[in-house]
Design a protein around this motif. Structure first.
Motif, PDB file in Angstrom:
ATOM      1  N   VAL A  41       0.847  -1.195   0.000  1.00 39.19           N
ATOM      2  CA  VAL A  41       0.000   0.000   0.000  1.00 39.19           C
ATOM      3  C   VAL A  41       0.881   1.243   0.000  1.00 39.19           C
ATOM      4  N   GLU A  42       0.807   2.013  -1.073  1.00 41.43           N
ATOM      5  CA  GLU A  42       1.543   3.269  -1.117  1.00 41.43           C
ATOM      6  C   GLU A  42       0.702   4.359  -0.463  1.00 41.43           C
ATOM      7  N   ILE A  43       1.319   5.113   0.432  1.00 43.19           N
ATOM      8  CA  ILE A  43       0.612   6.179   1.141  1.00 43.19           C
ATOM      9  C   ILE A  43       1.023   7.509   0.543  1.00 43.19           C
ATOM     10  N   LYS A  44       0.082   8.151  -0.121  1.00 43.31           N
ATOM     11  CA  LYS A  44       0.345   9.455  -0.718  1.00 43.31           C
ATOM     12  C   LYS A  44       0.675  10.444   0.405  1.00 43.31           C
ATOM     13  N   GLY A  45       1.786  11.187   0.255  1.00 42.69           N
ATOM     14  CA  GLY A  45       2.183  12.170   1.257  1.00 42.69           C
ATOM     15  C   GLY A  45       3.182  11.650   2.280  1.00 42.69           C
ATOM     16  N   ALA A  46       3.618  10.390   2.147  1.00 41.25           N
ATOM     17  CA  ALA A  46       4.575   9.827   3.104  1.00 41.25           C
ATOM     18  C   ALA A  46       5.943   9.583   2.475  1.00 41.25           C
ATOM     19  N   GLY A  47       6.260  10.293   1.407  1.00 39.78           N
ATOM     20  CA  GLY A  47       7.524  10.063   0.719  1.00 39.78           C
ATOM     21  C   GLY A  47       8.573  11.136   0.906  1.00 39.78           C
ATOM     22  N   SER A  48       8.360  12.068   1.832  1.00 41.28           N
ATOM     23  CA  SER A  48       9.336  13.145   2.013  1.00 41.28           C
ATOM     24  C   SER A  48      10.594  12.635   2.711  1.00 41.28           C
ATOM     25  N   TYR A  49      11.736  13.005   2.168  1.00 41.65           N
ATOM     26  CA  TYR A  49      13.009  12.645   2.798  1.00 41.65           C
ATOM     27  C   TYR A  49      13.373  13.596   3.924  1.00 41.65           C
ATOM     28  N   PHE A  91      16.613  -2.407  14.303  1.00 40.88           N
ATOM     29  CA  PHE A  91      16.403  -1.328  13.345  1.00 40.88           C
ATOM     30  C   PHE A  91      15.254  -0.448  13.804  1.00 40.88           C
ATOM     31  N   HIS A  92      15.304   0.829  13.434  1.00 40.34           N
ATOM     32  CA  HIS A  92      14.268   1.802  13.769  1.00 40.34           C
ATOM     33  C   HIS A  92      13.597   2.304  12.492  1.00 40.34           C
ATOM     34  N   TRP A  93      12.261   2.372  12.529  1.00 41.13           N
ATOM     35  CA  TRP A  93      11.527   2.919  11.400  1.00 41.13           C
ATOM     36  C   TRP A  93      11.783   4.405  11.236  1.00 41.13           C
ATOM     37  N   LEU A  94      11.838   4.838   9.999  1.00 40.55           N
ATOM     38  CA  LEU A  94      11.771   6.244   9.638  1.00 40.55           C
ATOM     39  C   LEU A  94      10.433   6.428   8.932  1.00 40.55           C
ATOM     40  N   SER A  95       9.942   7.640   8.850  1.00 44.48           N
ATOM     41  CA  SER A  95       8.612   7.859   8.277  1.00 44.48           C
ATOM     42  C   SER A  95       8.610   7.952   6.760  1.00 44.48           C
ATOM     43  N   THR A  96       9.760   7.917   6.129  1.00 45.31           N
ATOM     44  CA  THR A  96       9.852   8.045   4.674  1.00 45.31           C
ATOM     45  C   THR A  96       9.553   6.711   4.000  1.00 45.31           C
ATOM     46  N   GLN A  97       8.499   6.704   3.174  1.00 38.71           N
ATOM     47  CA  GLN A  97       8.146   5.497   2.434  1.00 38.71           C
ATOM     48  C   GLN A  97       8.981   5.436   1.161  1.00 38.71           C
ATOM     49  N   ARG A  98       9.529   4.271   0.854  1.00 36.15           N
ATOM     50  CA  ARG A  98      10.333   4.102  -0.360  1.00 36.15           C
ATOM     51  C   ARG A  98       9.475   3.660  -1.537  1.00 36.15           C
ATOM     52  N   SER A  99       8.511   2.787  -1.261  1.00 33.58           N
ATOM     53  CA  SER A  99       7.619   2.270  -2.303  1.00 33.58           C
ATOM     54  C   SER A  99       6.380   1.702  -1.618  1.00 33.58           C
ATOM     55  N   ASP A 130       5.813  -1.226  -1.125  1.00 30.97           N
ATOM     56  CA  ASP A 130       6.212  -2.406  -0.365  1.00 30.97           C
ATOM     57  C   ASP A 130       7.154  -2.118   0.792  1.00 30.97           C
ATOM     58  N   GLY A 131       7.827  -0.963   0.782  1.00 30.72           N
ATOM     59  CA  GLY A 131       8.847  -0.754   1.799  1.00 30.72           C
ATOM     60  C   GLY A 131       8.980   0.681   2.267  1.00 30.72           C
ATOM     61  N   ALA A 132       9.492   0.803   3.475  1.00 30.21           N
ATOM     62  CA  ALA A 132       9.794   2.105   4.070  1.00 30.21           C
ATOM     63  C   ALA A 132      11.230   2.050   4.587  1.00 30.21           C
ATOM     64  N   TYR A 133      11.799   3.223   4.838  1.00 35.45           N
ATOM     65  CA  TYR A 133      13.187   3.278   5.285  1.00 35.45           C
ATOM     66  C   TYR A 133      13.306   2.949   6.772  1.00 35.45           C
ATOM     67  N   ARG A 134      14.435   2.364   7.110  1.00 41.28           N
ATOM     68  CA  ARG A 134      14.777   2.048   8.496  1.00 41.28           C
ATOM     69  C   ARG A 134      16.231   2.435   8.708  1.00 41.28           C
ATOM     70  N   LEU A 135      16.594   2.652   9.973  1.00 36.86           N
ATOM     71  CA  LEU A 135      17.950   3.068  10.306  1.00 36.86           C
ATOM     72  C   LEU A 135      18.488   2.191  11.423  1.00 36.86           C
ATOM     73  N   ASP A 136      19.720   1.761  11.262  1.00 35.88           N
ATOM     74  CA  ASP A 136      20.425   0.984  12.276  1.00 35.88           C
ATOM     75  C   ASP A 136      21.331   1.949  13.035  1.00 35.88           C
ATOM     76  N   PHE A 137      20.975   2.256  14.282  1.00 31.91           N
ATOM     77  CA  PHE A 137      21.769   3.207  15.060  1.00 31.91           C
ATOM     78  C   PHE A 137      23.086   2.608  15.550  1.00 31.91           C
ATOM     79  N   GLY A 138      23.295   1.312  15.351  1.00 31.84           N
ATOM     80  CA  GLY A 138      24.575   0.709  15.697  1.00 31.84           C
ATOM     81  C   GLY A 138      25.651   1.093  14.701  1.00 31.84           C
ATOM     82  N   GLY A 139      25.351   0.949  13.426  1.00 31.76           N
ATOM     83  CA  GLY A 139      26.334   1.237  12.387  1.00 31.76           C
ATOM     84  C   GLY A 139      25.967   2.401  11.495  1.00 31.76           C
ATOM     85  N   GLY A 140      24.775   2.953  11.682  1.00 27.25           N
ATOM     86  CA  GLY A 140      24.343   4.073  10.860  1.00 27.25           C
ATOM     87  C   GLY A 140      23.819   3.660   9.492  1.00 27.25           C
TER      88      GLY A 140
END
Length: 158
Positions: free
Chosen positions: A55-63, A116-124, A126-136
């Protein structure tokens, strides 16, 4: 009657990075949509799925604009986004997540490194961005996977 979170801060009243501000820890100053802002990490840690796979969410793609992304996610029914907004915060965007990583690298905040931690930026859809605070590491993941999220707040600097 609910108390509304602080919306602005005077530049002269900003503490040093890593010090308390507006119910959290002051991370840094940054610019968003032509406005200087103060990014604050809230003490809460949320856990849940970003949304629904496919499900693509319109308005959730801002970096850069995590608050706009989180509002779009909540409108689409994302439980983790609704929880973040109830805290008068939001899930950080890719940019805001990198600012949190920089504060961690500078020794100003502690962030869990074991998940891993979710970020609010949707990539597609099927997927959204995540960040690993251990290694960046910044990567993307299926939206229906359960991850952590560290809500933040952003105040306009006057």
């Amino acid at each position: 009657m609910t108390k509304q979170a602080q919306q602005t801060v005077l530049a002269a009243e900003l503490p040093e990075r890593g010090q308390p501000l507006a119910g959290g820890v002051f991370i840094t100053r940054y610019w968003l949509n032509g406005v200087e802002r103060a990014l604050i990490q809230l003490p809460d840690e949320l856990s849940g799925a970003w949304g629904n796979y496919g499900v693509e969410i319109k308005g959730a793609g801002s970096y850069s604009d995590g608050e706009a992304n989180t509002r779009a996610m909540a409108e689409a029914g994302s439980v983790i986004a609704i929880k973040a907004l109830e805290l008068d915060g939001f899930i950080p965007s890719c940019l805001e997540g990198q600012l949190l990583m920089a504060a961690k690298a500078d020794g100003l905040v502690e962030l869990r490194e074991d998940r891993f931690h979710w970020l609010s930026t949707q990539r597609s859809a099927d997927g959204a961005y995540r960040l690993d605070f251990g290694g960046g590491w910044l990567s993307n993941n299926d939206e229906d996977d359960v991850r952590l999220a560290r809500p933040v707040r952003s105040l306009i600097i006057q």
